[in-house]
Design a protein around this motif. Structure first.
Motif, mmCIF file in Angstrom:
data_model
loop_
_atom_site.group_PDB
_atom_site.id
_atom_site.type_symbol
_atom_site.label_atom_id
_atom_site.label_comp_id
_atom_site.label_asym_id
_atom_site.label_seq_id
_atom_site.Cartn_x
_atom_site.Cartn_y
_atom_site.Cartn_z
ATOM 1 N N ARG A 94 0.650 -55.973 96.509
ATOM 2 C CA ARG A 94 -0.147 -55.128 97.746
ATOM 3 C C ARG A 94 -0.901 -55.989 98.303
ATOM 4 N NH1 ARG A 94 0.456 -49.570 96.665
ATOM 5 N NH2 ARG A 94 1.261 -49.012 94.631
ATOM 6 N N SER A 100 0.321 -44.766 96.748
ATOM 7 C CA SER A 100 -0.418 -44.463 95.441
ATOM 8 C C SER A 100 -1.716 -45.092 95.248
ATOM 9 C CB SER A 100 0.566 -44.573 94.271
ATOM 10 O OG SER A 100 0.808 -45.947 94.049
ATOM 11 N N ASP A 175 2.855 -53.910 101.376
ATOM 12 C CA ASP A 175 3.324 -54.031 99.869
ATOM 13 C C ASP A 175 4.808 -53.998 99.738
ATOM 14 O OD1 ASP A 175 4.055 -51.304 100.023
ATOM 15 O OD2 ASP A 175 2.054 -50.572 99.382
ATOM 16 N N LYS A 177 7.863 -53.597 96.409
ATOM 17 C CA LYS A 177 8.589 -53.555 94.633
ATOM 18 C C LYS A 177 9.515 -54.354 94.652
ATOM 19 C CE LYS A 177 11.509 -50.926 93.563
ATOM 20 N NZ LYS A 177 13.215 -51.252 93.086
ATOM 21 N N ARG A 200 6.559 -51.400 102.249
ATOM 22 C CA ARG A 200 5.987 -50.994 103.488
ATOM 23 C C ARG A 200 5.734 -52.004 104.515
ATOM 24 N NH1 ARG A 200 3.109 -47.910 99.644
ATOM 25 N NH2 ARG A 200 3.735 -45.774 99.937
ATOM 26 N N ARG A 216 9.762 -40.170 103.228
ATOM 27 C CA ARG A 216 8.635 -39.628 102.172
ATOM 28 C C ARG A 216 8.011 -38.626 102.908
ATOM 29 N NH1 ARG A 216 7.470 -45.197 100.641
ATOM 30 N NH2 ARG A 216 8.927 -45.675 98.931
#
Ligand code: UDP
Length: 238
Positions: A94, A100, A175, A177, A200, A216
């Motif tokens: 991030r 989250s 950010d 994953k 993101r 989402r």
């Protein structure tokens, strides 16, 4: 034949064996999920967009000297990748508070972080992918201490390369994953995908969300937005 070769069916792609033992075929699916699969929809056109986006991003990373599993794009929806054993971790890095992290620590979305931070989540749907630390990773024998070190170093490098790449196309990388694979000889390398499903991406000028958060949070159609990300990436492709 196809069903015989099917190795794995995930939420957004299927994985098939090929005639070559070290090569797998990935087929991206026109399907999108959120909330660990609880929200699920068919999104026509998404497979081809994500296949093309991840191919361009992995090619760029290869160019920057970052080892990864990508071999080549095979068709609109398919690509060939090196067969590796996936390390059961979702590695999140991030640059700006969001999602989250913002919620868990009450740090307003959009707050830049003083330095990039890495988080590990245990890839286990039954447990809902819990946040874990390096001791958990070792106790659960997900990866060794050396492997964790390699994964962290690689993740910082990938972050730097991607920040630069997205900046060129007017996008702020908030950010993302990633996942890593392990070759038979123990080498650790970047695997899976890098797409607006897993990152993101905020437009630098307008702050518009150019990623899966639209889905989402029910904020709009993702297809035109993913198309926009692809078009911007294509403009700067070698
Ligand atoms: N992410 C992902 N798959 C997941 C969870 C998160 O690709 O199963 C990505 C997500 O797109 C974002 C980053 O990881 O870019 C951090 O997500 P976060 O932990 O904030 O979770 P979220 O708010 O998406 O549930």
């Amino acid at each position: 034949m196809e069903t015989e070769n099917l190795l794995y069916e995930g939420k957004a792609k299927k994985l098939f064996k090929t005639n070559e033992p070290n090569v797998l075929r990935v087929e991206y699916l026109d399907q999108t999920t959120a909330l660990n699969g609880a929200k699920k929809d068919i999104v026509t056109g998404k497979a081809s967009l994500n296949n093309q986006i991840t191919a361009l991003v992995f090619e760029r990373l290869t160019h920057e000297g970052i080892q990864n599993h990508f071999i080549k794009k095979k068709s609109k929806n398919e690509q060939l990748v090196e067969a590796v054993e996936i390390v059961q971790l979702e590695v999140v890095i991030r640059n700006v508070s969001a999602g989250s992290f913002a919620k868990r620590l009450a740090i307003a979305e959009g707050t830049p972080l003083a330095f990039p931070i890495i988080e590990f989540y245990y890839k286990d749907d039954a447990l809902d992918d819990p946040l874990i630390n390096e001791d958990h990773i070792k106790i659960l024998q997900i990866a060794t201490e050396d492997e964790i070190k390699t994964i962290k170093m690689q993740t910082y490098k990938i972050n730097e390369a991607l920040i630069k790449l997205f900046k060129k196309i007017g996008i702020c990388l908030i950010d993302f994953k990633i996942e890593f694979g392990r070759r038979d000889d123990g080498t650790i390398l970047l695997a899976d995908e890098i797409t607006p499903d897993t990152c993101r991406l905020w437009d630098e000028k307008t702050g518009d969300r150019l990623d899966k958060d639209l889905y989402r949070k029910n904020l709009g159609d993702i297809v035109p937005v993913y198309q926009e990300v692809l078009e911007r990436l294509e403009k700067i492709a070698d």
